[in-house]
Motif scaffolding. Structure first.
Motif, PDB file in Angstrom:
ATOM      1  N   UNK A  38      -7.886 -24.228  -5.211  1.00 21.30           N
ATOM      2  CA  UNK A  38      -6.415 -24.137  -4.733  1.00 21.30           C
ATOM      3  C   UNK A  38      -5.596 -23.079  -5.184  1.00 21.30           C
ATOM      4  N   UNK A  39      -5.647 -22.619  -6.505  1.00 23.92           N
ATOM      5  CA  UNK A  39      -4.961 -21.610  -6.937  1.00 23.92           C
ATOM      6  C   UNK A  39      -5.447 -20.366  -6.484  1.00 23.92           C
ATOM      7  N   UNK A  40      -7.052 -20.385  -6.402  1.00 22.04           N
ATOM      8  CA  UNK A  40      -7.751 -19.124  -6.075  1.00 22.04           C
ATOM      9  C   UNK A  40      -7.289 -18.800  -4.486  1.00 22.04           C
ATOM     10  N   UNK A  41      -7.034 -19.768  -3.521  1.00 21.44           N
ATOM     11  CA  UNK A  41      -6.829 -19.411  -2.406  1.00 21.44           C
ATOM     12  C   UNK A  41      -5.465 -19.025  -2.181  1.00 21.44           C
ATOM     13  N   UNK A  42      -4.579 -19.553  -2.964  1.00 23.28           N
ATOM     14  CA  UNK A  42      -2.980 -18.958  -3.030  1.00 23.28           C
ATOM     15  C   UNK A  42      -3.156 -17.521  -3.243  1.00 23.28           C
ATOM     16  N   UNK A  43      -3.765 -17.270  -4.544  1.00 25.83           N
ATOM     17  CA  UNK A  43      -3.812 -16.004  -4.864  1.00 25.83           C
ATOM     18  C   UNK A  43      -4.314 -14.933  -3.856  1.00 25.83           C
ATOM     19  N   UNK A  44      -5.595 -15.427  -3.152  1.00 24.09           N
ATOM     20  CA  UNK A  44      -5.947 -14.592  -2.245  1.00 24.09           C
ATOM     21  C   UNK A  44      -5.060 -14.447  -0.983  1.00 24.09           C
ATOM     22  N   UNK A  45      -4.164 -15.712  -0.723  1.00 19.70           N
ATOM     23  CA  UNK A  45      -3.423 -15.333   0.323  1.00 19.70           C
ATOM     24  C   UNK A  45      -2.310 -14.568  -0.007  1.00 19.70           C
ATOM     25  N   UNK A  46      -1.703 -14.621  -1.023  1.00 15.44           N
ATOM     26  CA  UNK A  46      -0.747 -13.664  -1.622  1.00 15.44           C
ATOM     27  C   UNK A  46      -1.339 -12.196  -1.596  1.00 15.44           C
ATOM     28  N   UNK A  47      -2.505 -11.875  -1.900  1.00 21.59           N
ATOM     29  CA  UNK A  47      -3.032 -10.794  -1.898  1.00 21.59           C
ATOM     30  C   UNK A  47      -3.118 -10.122  -0.688  1.00 21.59           C
ATOM     31  N   UNK A  48      -3.627 -11.006   0.348  1.00 21.88           N
ATOM     32  CA  UNK A  48      -3.730 -10.520   1.708  1.00 21.88           C
ATOM     33  C   UNK A  48      -2.461 -10.219   2.462  1.00 21.88           C
ATOM     34  N   UNK A  49      -1.339 -10.915   1.983  1.00 19.51           N
ATOM     35  CA  UNK A  49      -0.046 -10.708   2.636  1.00 19.51           C
ATOM     36  C   UNK A  49       0.057  -9.255   2.129  1.00 19.51           C
ATOM     37  N   UNK A  50       0.218  -9.167   0.613  1.00 19.48           N
ATOM     38  CA  UNK A  50       0.751  -7.962   0.225  1.00 19.48           C
ATOM     39  C   UNK A  50       0.015  -6.525   0.773  1.00 19.48           C
ATOM     40  N   UNK A  51      -1.363  -7.068   1.178  1.00 23.34           N
ATOM     41  CA  UNK A  51      -2.179  -5.895   1.706  1.00 23.34           C
ATOM     42  C   UNK A  51      -1.626  -5.717   3.053  1.00 23.34           C
ATOM     43  N   UNK A  53       1.164  -5.959   4.225  1.00 26.56           N
ATOM     44  CA  UNK A  53       2.658  -5.279   4.028  1.00 26.56           C
ATOM     45  C   UNK A  53       2.397  -3.813   3.657  1.00 26.56           C
ATOM     46  N   UNK A  54       1.575  -3.677   2.885  1.00 27.76           N
ATOM     47  CA  UNK A  54       1.163  -2.076   2.174  1.00 27.76           C
ATOM     48  C   UNK A  54       0.579  -1.458   3.407  1.00 27.76           C
ATOM     49  N   UNK A  55      -0.278  -1.885   4.357  1.00 33.62           N
ATOM     50  CA  UNK A  55      -0.722  -1.137   5.477  1.00 33.62           C
ATOM     51  C   UNK A  55       0.220  -0.923   6.523  1.00 33.62           C
ATOM     52  N   UNK A  59       1.183   2.861   7.804  1.00 33.42           N
ATOM     53  CA  UNK A  59       1.143   3.159   9.087  1.00 33.42           C
ATOM     54  C   UNK A  59       2.433   4.012   9.361  1.00 33.42           C
ATOM     55  N   UNK A  60       3.760   3.182   9.143  1.00 30.22           N
ATOM     56  CA  UNK A  60       4.870   3.649   9.457  1.00 30.22           C
ATOM     57  C   UNK A  60       5.185   4.937   8.933  1.00 30.22           C
ATOM     58  N   UNK A  61       4.577   5.250   7.685  1.00 27.92           N
ATOM     59  CA  UNK A  61       4.859   6.548   6.894  1.00 27.92           C
ATOM     60  C   UNK A  61       3.987   7.524   7.799  1.00 27.92           C
ATOM     61  N   UNK A  62       2.749   7.354   8.103  1.00 33.71           N
ATOM     62  CA  UNK A  62       1.797   8.316   8.802  1.00 33.71           C
ATOM     63  C   UNK A  62       2.636   8.600  10.033  1.00 33.71           C
ATOM     64  N   UNK A  63       3.344   7.708  10.645  1.00 36.65           N
ATOM     65  CA  UNK A  63       3.824   7.904  12.052  1.00 36.65           C
ATOM     66  C   UNK A  63       5.025   8.878  11.920  1.00 36.65           C
ATOM     67  N   UNK A  64       5.601   8.697  10.738  1.00 36.30           N
ATOM     68  CA  UNK A  64       6.743   9.452  10.209  1.00 36.30           C
ATOM     69  C   UNK A  64       6.566  10.995  10.140  1.00 36.30           C
ATOM     70  N   UNK A  65       5.471  10.993   9.295  1.00 36.81           N
ATOM     71  CA  UNK A  65       5.198  12.183   8.713  1.00 36.81           C
ATOM     72  C   UNK A  65       3.751  13.247   9.300  1.00 36.81           C
TER      73      UNK A  65
END
Length: 111
Positions: A38-51, A53-55, A59-65
């Motif tokens: 359960x803790x591993x699933x939560x960590x994976x979910x958090x990491x996926x969300x962060x990834x 958001x970073x992506x 993409x926004x930065x690429x579109x701007x620059x």
């Protein structure tokens, strides 16, 4: 005279508590493994969300620059011109359809 201990007594006195302890340990291990999963699933979910958001930020930065504003304006102008041409063609087809329908009505009225 030596004391005779019956095998049934050994089973009752020694093996039963050992088996009970093993079952208790297995139960504890199962609970621990379930909690870790359960803790591993939560960590994976958090990491996926962060990834994600970073992506999105990347993409926004690429579109701007990396895309020049002049290219975006040119593309917008071309798309708008094309949409105006499509609208004109649809208007012609609509007018032609109305004219055909009116002609058909007039033909029916003459008969």
């Amino acid at each position: 005279m030596p004391i005779q201990i019956e095998p049934l007594w050994w089973i009752t006195a020694v093996e039963a508590p050992v088996v009970a302890a093993l079952f208790w340990m297995i139960h504890g291990l199962r609970k621990e493994i379930a909690a870790r999963i359960e803790r591993g699933d939560q960590r994976d979910s958090d990491a996926l969300t962060r990834t994600r958001e970073d992506l999105a930020q990347f993409k926004l930065e690429v579109a701007r620059t990396y895309v020049p504003l002049s290219l975006i304006r040119d593309l917008d102008r071309r798309i708008s011109d094309h949409l105006v041409r499509i609208e004109a063609k649809l208007g012609e087809v609509s007018r032609a359809g109305i004219a055909v329908a009116q002609a058909a009505r007039r033909m029916e009225e003459r008969e």
